[in-house]
Design a protein around this motif. Structure first.
Motif, PDB file in Angstrom:
ATOM      1  N   VAL A   8      51.070  33.355  35.072  1.00 24.40           N
ATOM      2  CA  VAL A   8      50.005  32.488  34.577  1.00 24.40           C
ATOM      3  C   VAL A   8      50.098  32.489  33.059  1.00 24.40           C
ATOM      4  CG1 VAL A   8      47.521  32.086  34.529  1.00 24.40           C
ATOM      5  CG2 VAL A   8      48.575  33.132  36.555  1.00 24.40           C
ATOM      6  N   PRO A   9      50.285  31.318  32.449  1.00 24.19           N
ATOM      7  CA  PRO A   9      50.446  31.284  30.990  1.00 24.19           C
ATOM      8  C   PRO A   9      49.179  31.676  30.259  1.00 24.19           C
ATOM      9  CG  PRO A   9      50.290  29.066  31.872  1.00 24.19           C
ATOM     10  CD  PRO A   9      50.322  29.995  33.048  1.00 24.19           C
ATOM     11  N   GLU A  10      49.358  32.136  29.034  1.00 27.30           N
ATOM     12  CA  GLU A  10      48.220  32.466  28.168  1.00 27.30           C
ATOM     13  C   GLU A  10      47.453  31.182  27.844  1.00 27.30           C
ATOM     14  OE1 GLU A  10      47.207  35.479  27.283  1.00 27.30           O
ATOM     15  OE2 GLU A  10      48.873  36.347  28.395  1.00 27.30           O
ATOM     16  N   VAL A  11      46.184  31.337  27.524  1.00 25.46           N
ATOM     17  CA  VAL A  11      45.392  30.200  27.062  1.00 25.46           C
ATOM     18  C   VAL A  11      45.970  29.797  25.710  1.00 25.46           C
ATOM     19  CG1 VAL A  11      43.103  29.429  26.356  1.00 25.46           C
ATOM     20  CG2 VAL A  11      43.345  31.025  28.281  1.00 25.46           C
ATOM     21  N   LEU A  23      38.768  29.586  30.883  1.00 26.57           N
ATOM     22  CA  LEU A  23      40.162  29.800  31.281  1.00 26.57           C
ATOM     23  C   LEU A  23      40.567  31.269  31.307  1.00 26.57           C
ATOM     24  CD1 LEU A  23      41.991  26.872  29.438  1.00 26.57           C
ATOM     25  CD2 LEU A  23      41.311  27.016  31.852  1.00 26.57           C
ATOM     26  N   ARG A  24      40.091  32.060  30.343  1.00 25.50           N
ATOM     27  CA  ARG A  24      40.491  33.475  30.286  1.00 25.50           C
ATOM     28  C   ARG A  24      40.106  34.252  31.549  1.00 25.50           C
ATOM     29  NH1 ARG A  24      38.320  33.175  24.871  1.00 25.50           N
ATOM     30  NH2 ARG A  24      39.993  32.512  23.508  1.00 25.50           N
ATOM     31  N   LEU A  26      39.438  33.031  34.478  1.00 26.89           N
ATOM     32  CA  LEU A  26      40.175  32.447  35.604  1.00 26.89           C
ATOM     33  C   LEU A  26      41.598  32.992  35.660  1.00 26.89           C
ATOM     34  CD1 LEU A  26      39.069  28.709  35.584  1.00 26.89           C
ATOM     35  CD2 LEU A  26      38.563  30.432  37.302  1.00 26.89           C
ATOM     36  N   LYS A  27      42.234  33.096  34.498  1.00 25.18           N
ATOM     37  CA  LYS A  27      43.584  33.654  34.414  1.00 25.18           C
ATOM     38  C   LYS A  27      43.589  35.087  34.938  1.00 25.18           C
ATOM     39  CE  LYS A  27      46.937  35.097  30.822  1.00 25.18           C
ATOM     40  NZ  LYS A  27      47.988  35.350  31.716  1.00 25.18           N
ATOM     41  N   GLU A  28      42.609  35.880  34.500  1.00 24.68           N
ATOM     42  CA  GLU A  28      42.542  37.269  34.951  1.00 24.68           C
ATOM     43  C   GLU A  28      42.315  37.355  36.456  1.00 24.68           C
ATOM     44  OE1 GLU A  28      40.112  41.422  34.206  1.00 24.68           O
ATOM     45  OE2 GLU A  28      39.620  39.681  32.987  1.00 24.68           O
ATOM     46  N   VAL A  30      43.119  35.204  38.803  1.00 19.10           N
ATOM     47  CA  VAL A  30      44.336  34.797  39.509  1.00 19.10           C
ATOM     48  C   VAL A  30      45.369  35.917  39.453  1.00 19.10           C
ATOM     49  CG1 VAL A  30      46.305  33.209  39.414  1.00 19.10           C
ATOM     50  CG2 VAL A  30      43.971  32.324  39.232  1.00 19.10           C
ATOM     51  N   GLU A  31      45.510  36.556  38.303  1.00 14.78           N
ATOM     52  CA  GLU A  31      46.492  37.631  38.158  1.00 14.78           C
ATOM     53  C   GLU A  31      46.123  38.857  38.995  1.00 14.78           C
ATOM     54  OE1 GLU A  31      48.178  36.574  33.716  1.00 14.78           O
ATOM     55  OE2 GLU A  31      46.583  38.045  33.909  1.00 14.78           O
TER      56      GLU A  31
END
Length: 64
Positions: A8-11, A23-24, A26-28, A30-31
């Protein structure tokens, strides 16, 4: 543990902060769910995992 799925790419820098604060986490999430970071016990179990572990047959998995 091997990485599961794409990274998952960085914001991106410069994204509106109102969007970045969404987004931050959500990224965490998902990871962690994908087993890419955090405690492996918190990752999700996929149908593919159940078939591989012999808990579900391929036919059962394909029935939905």
């Amino acid at each position: 543990m091997a990485t599961r799925g794409p990274v998952v790419p960085e914001v991106p820098f410069g994204v509106d902060e109102r969007v970045a604060v969404v987004l931050r986490p959500l990224k965490e999430a998902v990871e962690v769910a994908g087993g890419m970071r955090g405690d492996g016990l918190d990752r999700y179990v996929r149908i593919r995992d159940l078939v591989r572990w012999g808990l579900l047959t391929q036919e059962e998995a394909e029935q939905g």
